[in-house]
Structures are given as structure tokens and as C-alpha cells.
Design a protein around this motif. Structure first.
Motif: not given
Lengths: 879, 360
Positions: A376-381
Motif C-alpha cells: 500500500s505504501i508503494e501504491d501511495v508513492v
């Protein structure tokens, strides 16, 4: 006045020790003196109870003496106990600095013999013969009125004759040969007895200085040889078996270290930081000897910590969002301070992410959901376009390691604790219980150096010499002639004598067989146990929970067990070689003597010559090191083939030619050197391929077979086997059967080895143990081959069949010596001992003869004692 | 190796008044003049200096063969003192005999064995010698402080004249034999008579007066002799008891020292060489020669002994450490205790008023 005297006398009576001055005063005042209480003491001077009593008394006198109480006599007695204590101190001092328990004990035996000789020589060698021949008992003691016990004849000017009755005096006189019909016979007898006493006491003092060391040395030698060494052996047997029990039980009842548990619990419930990790590694390392396993322990500790982290979690809150934002921005700008680049916008977007994640997965970040979290962090980034796609790739690692670092700080300690406990237990077991105990065991049993087996071996080398029937002069020569051609010639002559005389040969073989059997039986037991024990250890480790991180460390232990096993087996073999070397020597030479095909002298020289003690094939192992000495290849090959006859070399080269891969340079060169003797530079860098190629030849196969025989040499005898086989090949390959027949016969002569013992060795080598197999693969020990070679299909068939398998514990000083050197050592020891015994024994006999002569002269008339007696006149009534 | 003190018996022997004497020689009365006993003793104190003592030792050693001869012949005049002298023979011979027995198997099979024989010889001999050194040290540990603090020389010698039986074939002048004995050898028959100074200016009790001061008495005592005698008697008993007992830890320590590695560094030959250099005429100044001797003494005796003590203290195993330290501590501790006890028990300081101190 009289009352004054009365009080004076009463005061005197009240004093414990009445002074003679007082008694005289008492005499003057017509008061009767005390009745004298002096009397002769008749006791056995050799009675140990009396000796102990006397020592106790002396000690009492000392404690009185240091308070200023006592008399000259009582103080003098202190010396007796002081001499004993001093001697005991000396023996203790010498024993404490001596290495082996045998020597330690011998110091005390020496002391006991010394004290014994000191007290027995006067009593037995001087006083008893004098009593028997002259009737004067110099051992006689008396007790005076003060209760002091003294030697009756010690002071010739002060002999209490009034204690001896007329009857006894006359008996003494008859024995002394004093004429009966003389005036004042009693006085004459007393004078003569005094003369005898002076002479006897002086003779005792003049001889004791020689007698005490001689007797002590002879007695200590005999006791050490015949009693003590056997007693030590017994004690060691007991020690060994109790150690065995202890070792085995310690394996079964492994308990946990309480202290270790406490420390670990404390450490693991604390925050786990790098410091904690370091502490844990150090802590575990303390459980094993320095340097061992440090790498393995580190891995294991890390593994355990990893496990504990997996079970842990991180709380999800705004703080986490901030931290994650920072980590992400660190990836974008690796070289900039984080605080400057994290904008509120980014922080807010991560706060939002964390909030969503919390709703979906709960309060905490765990091992299970960390992957989703990273995703999900990757998605946000990506969504917010915070950094380019290349940099995004570094985010998962960064976040995961961040998670780990956070998670550790709140690790759950239960699993980790259990794992650590097991690790510590293993390490503890390894160090203090298993291998340390085994170290004690092998020190006691396997390394003869510090045990009684050193003594036994010294004895054995002498027994072997005796079995050869060597004459004293030859023994001296053997000891004196320096090692070298001259010594070999001497030894060769001895061997020829035995071989040429069937009767001597049979006796020698029988005796050697007995010696070998005796030595064999003793230590076979110990080897059995050593192998058994190692098996048990191995099982313990195989059965232990090898979950996760502990696996590598348990494997490590197993490897250590394997190396221990190799060591035990190596000892087994080397001792075996030494025990059976003489038997081997005689049986093989006897066979060679009757075999026209075998070059007897070459064989004998190889057997006895220390220069050829390497194994035949083993020479190739050393190729690398010896190659510099043999720059010329053909010379090297001649060195290798030394001991082979020319025709044998021809045959061997022919055979090699067939098996050799023509493309191998070495083989080509080798082949040429054998057939043509061409000088070629040696082109090889390793001896291994030569060796392997050689192993494939039929010739080498035979050699190999012979190496496998337990009573067949791995060491010094190897070359003669090669020679024998080479000769055999020359004539008829089938003759190998005949050879094996000879070997079987020799084996039957040698010793009785129980079926079970063979089974144990067999199991040790061919069981499921990896170590044993590894060792066997090395080609150094193939017990199975013996059995197959001897045509035994089933091991049960062996029954009482005699194979001289085993014997371990060869003392280091003798280990690895070839037969010639071994026998030389024996000869040196034996010659030195015989010389010693001769000199000391002769001195003692001479001393006894002189003493006996002197005793015979005692009591005779001389210038000091003219023996003038007056005839008794009639009607004179004596006394 | 006998342990019984002798002096009283020999002394007592020539006392014609004693009942024992009369009893013993009753049978000889029919031979008038058999014993020509001098009632007036000609026994005399000898000097107490080291030179005289060395001379006495040599005299005794020279006389010992004669004692043995007479003993083996059964001379009726052979006395207990001579018996004790002869008993020194096995004492010294035993040690040497032990060394000889240890070396009896030696041979020169190889140069190596020759060398190890030499080493063994040195080791055993130094062990045997150190045994005697230990014994002497135990004696000195008592003798020296006693002399220092109480003014009593326990080894004070006196010339002892013994009358011999008539008809003794030795044919000595006046048929008397002389020997040397110790004044304080016996606690029961101490030769007090030799310590009185009859008719001297400072009084008969001159020696006892001095001793009383040494023993801690305050002021001059009228009866110093009787006061001091009791204390000396006590001192002799205590000193002898301790001397014997001290020999046990001392010989243990001495043997322990002898078998340390550093002990082999003692080089008496080199030391003797530097001693000879002092006397030998040479161009070197005396100061230089003495300093060279000092250096030699340090490197050949002092350093090896010091290092041996260190090695003994450290030990090479737990057992040898315990033994080594035990021997050192026991030797020192017992010696200190012994002297403390002797000084305490023989002090006249607190017992000045008591009367039971001695007898005349």
C-alpha cells in the motif's frame, strides 16, 4: 623442724614428677622413697599398633614441649615424629611436581620403604641374629618410674640391670658362653652383655647408612613392579568404569543451567538491541572453548532472534505514519537530512494510509500483514508521484528493515527464550558434559603417557625382548650400538637366530602371542567404550530438536564426534601395529625363508630398516614434499620402488602399462622410468593422480588388501608386503591364496579375540555412523576386507577365530616407532635396569655378608674385653 | 638417628656419690683403684666463636672413626655421647647412599644418557644437600633469635674430661679422655657449674646477672641464678621441641627449592673462582675484586635461590602450588610462632616476683 620436713615431703609428693634431689632429701629424713616402678617392657617391635602409639606419644610430647614442659627424653622423642613428617612432606613435594599418577604414588612407596628399612634393618638384620646367637635382646625396652620408655641397652654406661632377674641373666650367660663356675658370674655376664650391646649398636649405626637406601630402593622397585603397577591398573579400571557410568548417565540427565536461564530470561524480556545481541553471542560463546563455533553461534543467535521478531508487532498510529514518511523520503534523497524534505503533504497522505490500513487489518503491524503494508505504501508513492519508479524499488526493503528494527524492540520473548535455552543446553552439554568428560576419559585410558600403561608398555618392550631369547651380551650391544647399519646387522642376526631355530621360533611366537593377547585385551575394552560413547553422543545430537537456527550447530557437533572417532580409530591402529610388529616380523620372515621366490634379505632389511618405514602407497602422499629432493624423476621412482627386485619392477611396469591412461603425462613418465630408466624431469604437481592410477592396478589391489589386514602393517611392514606380492605376481597370481593361508595361520597363533569384540569394531566402522564411514573411505582401515579376505562369509562364523584386532593407548614415547627402534628402547631400559639391579643387589649382598661376619665376631674376647674370670672358690655363696 | 639427649648420662656417670654408680660398680670393689675418679672437675668452657665451633666439628669428625672402632670392639668405656657421634654416620651416609642408589643404573649408552646422568646426578645431589641445609636452617631459626633476644648460645661448647677405666688399652695421658659437649644440651643436667664465676670481682653470678637482664628482669636481682635457671630450662625444652618439629617444613621447603628449574643455575664453581680472585694477587684493585665477587654472589646464589622461591610459590600444577606455598608458609609461620612462644614463656618481666623459677 619435723613438721617442716613433713610439709616439704608432702609438697614433693604432690609434684607430679618427683625430682631425684627431693628423693635424696627424703632419704636423709628417714622417709622411705617411692617404690621404683621401673620394669622391662616386652612387646613386639614390629607391631604396627605400637608404632602408631609411639608416634602419637611423640606428638603429645611435642605439644607439651612447646609449652616448656617435659624432659630431655620426651623432647628427644619429638625427633621421631618430625623425621616422619619431614619425609612425608618431601614425598608430597616430589609427588606434587611429578606428572603421572604412577610416579606420584611411587614417591610415597619410596618413603614408606625408606622409613621401613630404617626401622627394620636394625631390628631384623642386627638385633634378631644377635638375640638368636648371643641371647642378648637389643630390642629390649624398659619403662622407668616416670613412665618413660627407653631402650634397655641404649646407654652402655647406664643399664638397669636390677630390672633383670637372675634367672634371665643366667640364661643369657649360658648363651654367651660365660663359664659357670666363676666368681660373681652375674657381673661377668652383665659386662659381656654390655660388650655385645655396644658392638651391636655400633654395627647397626655403621651399616644403616648403607642398608637403608639399598633396602629401600630394592623394596620400592619390587613393590612398584609387582604390586603397585598392578594396583594402579586395578584402580584405573575402577576409575574408568565409574567414569564410563558417569559419562553415560550425564548424557541421559542433562539438566539446565539455572543461572543461564535467569540471565537469558532477563535479557530477552528487555529491549533487544544490538548490544543485547552481542551479549547473547558472547554468553553462548562462553559455553564452549575459545575459537570453536564462534561463527555457528552467531548464526544460531541471529536465527533465534529472527524467530522472535517474526512473532512480534508494531503499533499502528500517527507516529508510524511519520516514521514511514521519513523512510520513504530517505530513499528519495539519500544524502539529505530527512527533516528538510518531509513536507506536511506527504505526512498527511501517509497518515491517511495508516488510518485506512488500521481499519482493514487492526491495531498492529505484524509479520502477516507487513507485505500488504509495503504494497500500500508503494501504491501511495506511485499515486502521489512522490518519486520515480526506479527509486520505488528500494522502498520495500527499507520499510521491512524499519519494521524489523521497530518490531524487535517489542519482541515476544517466549519462543526466543525456549530456543536460547536449547542452544545453551547444547553448548553446555558439548563442553562440560560430553567432550570434557570424554577428554578425561581419553586422558585416563587412551593416552598412556599419564597412566599406568606407560609402565605396562615399558614392561612389554622388555617382555618382547625376553621372548626373543636375547643373551645378556647381545642385550648390552643392542643398547649400546647406535641406530644405523651396525644396529640393523645386530638385529638381523637376532632375527636369523630365531628364524633358523624352529624350537626357538615356536617359543618366541607363543610368548609374543601371549604378550600381544594381554595388551590387546586390556585396551580393547576401552576402545569399545570410546566408540560406544561417541555413538551415544551422536544419537543424542541426532535426536535433539534441530528446529531452525539450531540445525547448523547440531551438525557441527556431529562433525566433532566424527573427528573424535577418527582419532580413537587412529590410536587403535597405531597401537595394533606396535603390538603385532614382532609377530608380523617373525611370521613373514619365516615364510619368506622357505619361499625361494622371496628375497629374504631384502625383505628383512626393509622390515628392520627405519628408513623404509613409510607405507608403500603412502609415499605418494608425500610426493609434494619429497619432490625437491628428487629433482631427477627416475631417482625418485627408484626410491619408491626400492625393495622390489628388478623382475618385479619389470612386471609392475608391464601391468601398469595396461591400466594406464596413455594421455596422462605422469603415467607415461612413470612407465618409461620403469622400463627404460629414462631421465625425465618430473612434470606433475600432485601425487594424487599417480596414487589413484596406481590403486587401479591389480598389483595395488593386492597391496590394498594387505593393508586392510589388521595385523598387516600400515607402517613399517608395508614394503615387504609389496615385495612379497610383487614376487608372487612374478610367479603366479594365484599364490595369493597361499599367502592368505599363511596369514590366517599367523593370525590363529596370535591371540584370542572374542567374536563380540570383532563385532563391535565392525559395527563401529560399518554401522550407520557417518564418521566411521568417512574414515573407512580413506582407505586406512578395512576390517570388512579382512573377513572377506580370509574367506569368512558371515561374521558369526568367526567363533573363537583369532584375529589380532586392536589395542590402543600406545604411549606417546613409543608411538610411531619402527620395530628396530622399539626394541632398542626396550633393550636400553632392560639393560639399564639389569645393571642397576646387579649393582644394587650385589652391594646389598656384600653388606649382608659383612654384617653377618661382624655379628659372628660379636662378643669375642679382645683387647678391650680381656675376659679374665676367677674360678669360684668352694663354699662361696653368690649373692 | 637416635633421638635421646645424652649429656646428663655422661655427666652423671662420673658422679661417684650417686646411688646408681655405687650400685653399678659394687662388683668391682675387689679391684682397688679400678676407677681413679677425679672429684674436682677439670671441665672448662670453650670459646663460642665460629672458628672454635668449626674446629670442634672437625675434631668430632676426625674422632668418629675411633669411636666406631671402639664401639665395634665393645669398649666398656664407650659412652652415649660417642654413640650419638656415631649416629651421625648413617645420617650423612644415608643421604649419600640414596643418591648413589639412584645413580647406580647409570651408563653411557649414548652421549645423551651421559648428559642426562650428569643432570640427574646434580639434581639428586642438590636434593640431598638441601635436605641437610633445611635441617640446619630449622636449627638456626631457633638458635639465632634465642641468642639475639635471650643471650643464650644453645650450642655453647665446653671441654669435657672423662676418666677411663683402668686398663683401658688406649693408654691416654692420666687415662683421661677429652671431648666437647654443649652446656645447654640437656634441660635436666645443664652444666650450670661452668657458668658460675667463683671469686670474680663482679660476683659469682656475673653471667646470670647479665642473662637476667636479657630475660627482661628489671634491676639487679640477688638470686639471679635461680631465677634464670628455671627459664633457661624451659627455653631448652621449648627450643629443642621446636627445632625437631621445624625440620619437617624446612626440609620439605628445601627439597622443593632444590627441584625448581632455577635452582640448577646455582654455580658454586664460578662463585669459588671469584672468591679465589679476591685472594689471588692481581693488578685489580681490592674494591673492584670485591664488587666482582658481589656480582658473582648475586648471579650464582642469590638470583637462583630467589627465582626458585618464586617458582616454588607459583607451582606448575595446583598440587605443587599447594605444596610449595604450604611449605613456605608453614616454615615461616612455625618459625615465627616458635620464637614468639619462646620469648613469651621465658620472659622474666611479669614473673619477677614468683619464686618457683628455679632450684639450686
Amino acid at each position: 623442724m619435723s613438721s617442716m620436713i613433713q610439709s616439704y615431703v608432702t609438697a614433693a609428693q604432690n609434684r607430679k614428677n618427683v625430682n631425684s634431689n627431693y628423693s635424696q632429701d627424703a632419704l636423709r629424713t628417714h622417709v622411705k622413697p617411692y617404690r621404683p616402678k621401673g620394669h622391662l617392657v616386652k612387646s613386639n617391635p614390629l607391631n604396627p599398633v605400637n608404632m602408631i602409639k609411639s608416634d602419637a606419644e611423640a606428638l603429645k610430647y611435642f605439644f607439651r614441649g612447646i609449652q616448656g614442659k617435659g624432659k630431655d627424653h620426651s623432647v628427644g622423642r619429638v625427633n621421631d615424629i618430625a623425621i616422619k613428617l619431614g619425609s612425608l612432606g618431601i614425598a608430597g613435594m616430589l609427588a606434587s611436581s611429578s606428572g603421572s599418577p604412577l610416579n606420584r604414588g611411587m614417591e610415597f612407596i619410596g618413603l614408606a620403604c625408606w622409613l621401613g628399612a630404617m626401622s627394620l634393618w636394625p631390628k631384623l638384620a642386627i638385633n634378631t641374629p644377635i638375640k638368636l646367637t648371643k641371647g642378648v635382646d637389643l630390642n629390649l625396652e624398659y619403662e622407668n618410674s616416670m613412665g618413660q620408655r627407653k631402650q634397655f641397652f641404649q646407654d652402655p654406661q647406664f643399664i638397669c640391670w636390677d630390672l633383670v632377674s637372675d634367672e634371665e641373666i643366667n640364661k643369657m650367660g649360658d648363651k654367651l658362653g660365660i663359664p659357670k663356675n666363676i666368681q660373681n658370674r652375674r657381673r661377668a655376664i652383665e659386662n659381656k652383655a654390655r660388650q655385645v650391646a655396644i658392638q651391636g649398636n655400633t654395627l647397626m649405626l655403621s651399616t644403616a647408612g648403607f642398608a637403608t637406601p639399598l633396602i629401600a630402593a630394592l623394596a620400592a622397585d619390587q613393590i612398584g613392579k609387582n604390586l603397585y603397577s598392578k594396583a594402579v591398573e586395578k584402580v584405573q579400571d575402577i576409575k574408568t568404569s565409574s567414569l564410563k557410568d558417569k559419562l553415560l548417565s550425564s548424557l541421559n540427565t542433562l539438566t539446565q543451567d539455572k543461572e543461564a536461564n535467569e540471565i537469558l530470561t532477563q535479557k530477552l524480556t528487555e529491549t533487544i538491541t544490538p548490544d543485547t545481541r552481542k551479549f547473547l553471542i558472547d554468553f553462548c560463546n562462553k559455553k564452549v572453548p575459545e575459537g570453536l563455533f564462534s561463527k555457528e553461534i552467531e548464526t544460531a543467535v541471529d536465527g533465534i532472534l529472527q524467530n522472535s521478531i517474526k512473532a512480534s508487532s508494531v503499533k499502528i498510529d500517527d507516529n508510524l505514519a511519520l516514521e514511514v514518511a521519513k523512510k520513504v523520503m530517505e530513499q528519495k534523497y539519500p544524502n539529505k537530512p530527512v527533516d528538510g524534505v518531509v513536507s506536511d503533504e506527504i505526512i498527511n497522505s501517509f497518515k491517511e494510509l495508516v488510518g485506512n490500513f488500521k481499519t482493514k487489518y487492526g491495531d498492529s503491524l505484524t509479520d502477516k500483514n507487513i507485505d500488504n503494508f509495503v504494497a500500500s505504501i508503494e501504491d501511495v508513492v506511485r499515486e502521489k508521484n512522490i518519486m520515480n519508479s526506479k527509486k520505488i524499488l528500494t522502498i520495500p526493503d527499507a520499510i521491512k528493515s524499519f519494521y524489523k528494527s521497530k518490531a524487535v524492540s517489542s519482541a515476544s520473548s517466549e519462543t526466543a527464550l525456549a530456543d536460547f535455552k536449547q542452544l545453551v543446553k547444547l553448548l553446555d552439554t558439548y563442553n562440560s558434559k560430553v567432550f570434557k568428560g570424554f577428554g578425561d576419559y581419553s586422558k585416563l585410558v587412551l593416552n598412556g603417557n599419564s597412566s599406568a600403561s606407560a609402565f605396562i608398555w615399558e614392561q612389554a618392550s622388555q617382555d618382547i625382548l625376553k621372548a626373543f631369547g636375547i643373551k645378556p651380551q647381545t642385550l648390552k650391544n643392542m643398547a649400546y650400538v647406535p641406530s644405523g647399519p651396525e644396529y640393523n646387522k645386530l638385529l638381523s642376526g637376532i632375527v636369523d637366530d630365531v628364524i633358523n631355530n624352529p624350537e626357538r621360533f615356536n617359543t618366541a611366537m607363543k610368548k609374543l602371542g601371549d604378550i600381544a593377547a594381554k595388551l590387546n585385551a586390556k585396551n580393547e575394552k576401552n576402545i569399545d567404550f570410546a566408540l560406544q560413547y561417541l555413538d551415544t553422543i551422536q544419537k543424542t545430537f541426532s535426536n535433539c530438536d534441530k528446529s531452525g537456527a539450531l540445525e547448523s550447530i547440531s551438525n557441527m557437533f556431529e562433525r566433532l564426534v566424527a573427528s573424535q572417532r577418527a582419532e580413537v580409530l587412529s590410536k587403535y591402529m597405531s597401537t595394533n601395529n606396535t603390538i603385532f610388529a614382532p609377530i608380523r616380523l617373525l611370521s613373514i620372515l619365516k615364510e619368506a625363508k622357505n619361499n625361494p621366490d622371496i628375497d629374504y634379505n631384502v625383505l628383512k632389511n626393509i622390515l628392520l630398516n627405519s628408513q623404509n618405514a613409510e607405507t608403500f602407497i603412502g609415499k605418494f602422499d608425500n610426493l609434494q614434499t619429497v619432490i625437491s629432493n628428487y629433482a631427477d624423476y627416475s631417482k625418485y621412482m627408484n626410491h619408491v620402488w626400492s625393495g622390489l627386485s628388478d623382475s618385479a619392477k619389470q612386471n609392475l611396469s608391464a601391468e601398469l602399462a595396461k591400466t594406464i591412461d596413455a594421455n596422462t603425462n605422469i603415467m607415461k613418465v612413470m612407465l618409461t622410468s620403469l622400463s627404460d630408466g629414462v631421465n625425465t624431469k618430473f612434470p606433475v604437481s600432485s601425487g594424487w593422480d599417480v596414487k589413484n592410477a596406481l590403486r587401479n592396478t591389480k598389483f595395488a589391489k593386492y597391496i590394498d588388501e594387505f593393508f586392510s589386514l589388521s595385523f598387516c602393517p600400515r607402517g613399517d611392514g608395508a614394503i615387504e608386503i609389496a615385495n612379497r606380492i610383487a614376487k608372487t605376481i612374478e610367479q603366479d597370481v594365484n599364490r595369493i591364496d597361499e599367502l592368505s593361508g599363511i596369514l590366517k595361520l599367523s593370525a590363529q597363533d596370535v591371540a584370542n579375540v572374542k567374536k563380540g569384540q570383532i563385532q563391535i569394531v565392525y559395527d563401529a566402522l560399518y554401522g550407520t555412523q557417518k564418521a566411521g564411514q568417512g574414515y573407512i573411505k580413506n582407505g586406512r582401515f578395512r576390517f570388512k576386507n579382512i573377513i572377506e579376505f580370509l574367506g569368512i562369509k558371515n561374521i558369526d562364523e568367526l567363533g573363537d577365530f583369532a584375529i589380532s584386532a586392536s589395542k590402543v593407548g600406545k604411549v606417546s614415547s613409543m608411538e610411531g616407532k619402527n620395530l628396530g627402534a622399539f626394541l632398542k628402547d626396550g633393550a636400553k631400559n632392560m639393560y639399564t635396569y639389569q645393571t642397576w639391579l646387579k649393582r644394587v643387589g650385589f652391594s646389598f649382598i656384600a653388606l649382608c655378608a659383612i654384617t653377618a661376619f661382624a655379628i659372628a665376631r660379636i662378643g669375642k674376647k679382645n683387647e678391650f674385653n680381656p675376659d679374665i674370670y676367677k674360678r669360684k672358690e668352694k663354699s662361696v655363696n653368690e649373692n | 638417628m637416635s633421638s635421646v639427649s645424652s649429656a646428663h648420662r655422661i655427666h652423671n656417670n662420673s658422679e661417684p656419690n650417686s646411688a646408681k654408680f655405687r650400685h653399678r660398680h659394687a662388683g668391682m670393689k675387689h679391684r682397688p683403684g679400678f676407677f681413679k675418679l677425679k672429684h674436682k672437675t677439670s671441665d672448662k668452657l670453650r670459646n663460642s666463636d665460629l672458628y672454635t665451633k668449626a674446629k670442634i666439628n672437625i675434631e668430632n669428625a676426625i674422632n668418629t672413626p675411633e669411636y666406631i672402632y671402639r664401639g665395634l670392639k665393645g669398649d666398656p668405656d664407650f659412652n652415649f655421647f660417642e654413640y650419638l657421634r656415631v649416629s651421625k654416620v648413617p645420617y650423612y651416609l644415608g643421604g649419600l647412599g640414596l643418591a648413589a642408589v639412584c645413580l647406580a643404573g647409570r651408563n653411557n649408552i649414548s652421549p645423551h644418557t651421559k648428559q642426562s646422568n650428569a643432570q640427574l646426578f646434580k639434581k639428586i645431589l642438590s636434593g640431598v644437600l638441601m635436605y641437610y641445609v633445611g635441617k640446619e636452617a630449622a636449627n638456626a631459626a631457633i638458635d639465632v633469635p634465642v641468642k639475639l633476644f635471650r643471650g643464650i648460645d644453645l650450642n655453647m661448647p665446653y671441654r669435657k674430661i672423662t676418666a677411663l677405666r683402668e686398663g683401658n688399652p688406649m693408654n691416654l695421658p692420666n687415662n683421661k679422655k677429652q671431648g666437647t659437649q654443649r652446656v645447654f644440651e640437656s634441660a635436666e643436667f645443664t652444666r650450670w657449674d661452668l657458668l658460675y664465676k667463683y671469686g670474680e670481682k663482679n660476683g659469682t653470678n656475673e653471667i646470670f646477672d647479665k642473662l637476667a637482664k636479657k630475660f627482661g628482669a628489671k634491676g639487679r636481682m640477688a638470686d639471679s641464678d635461680s631465677r634464670v635457671k628455671g627459664k633457661i630450662r624451659k627455653l631448652i625444652i621449648m627450643a629443642n621441641s621446636w627445632k625437631y618439629m621445624l625440620s619437617a617444613p624446612f626440609v620439605t621447603m628445601a627439597l622443593g627449592l632444590a627441584y625448581q628449574n632455577s635452582f640448577a643455575d646455582i654455580n658454586l664453581r664460578s662463585l669459588f673462582g671469584s672468591l679465589v680472585d679476591i685472594v689471588k694477587p692481581s693488578s685489580k684493585s681490592m674494591k673492584l675484586r670485591l664488587s666482582q665477587f658481589g656480582t658473582s654472589l648475586k648471579s650464582n646464589i642469590y638470583e637462583p635461590v630467589k627465582n626458585s622461591f618464586k617458582e616454588l610459590w607459583k607451582g606448575n600444577s595446583t598440587a605443587s602450588k599447594i605444596m610449595g606455598r604450604g611449605a613456605i608458609i608453614a616454615s615461616l609461620g612455625m618459625a615465627i610462632l616458635a620464637n614468639a612462644m619462646i620469648l613469651h614463656k621465658t620472659s622474666l618481666k611479669h614473673h619477677a616476683r614468683r619464686t618457683e623459677g628455679g632450684q639450686k
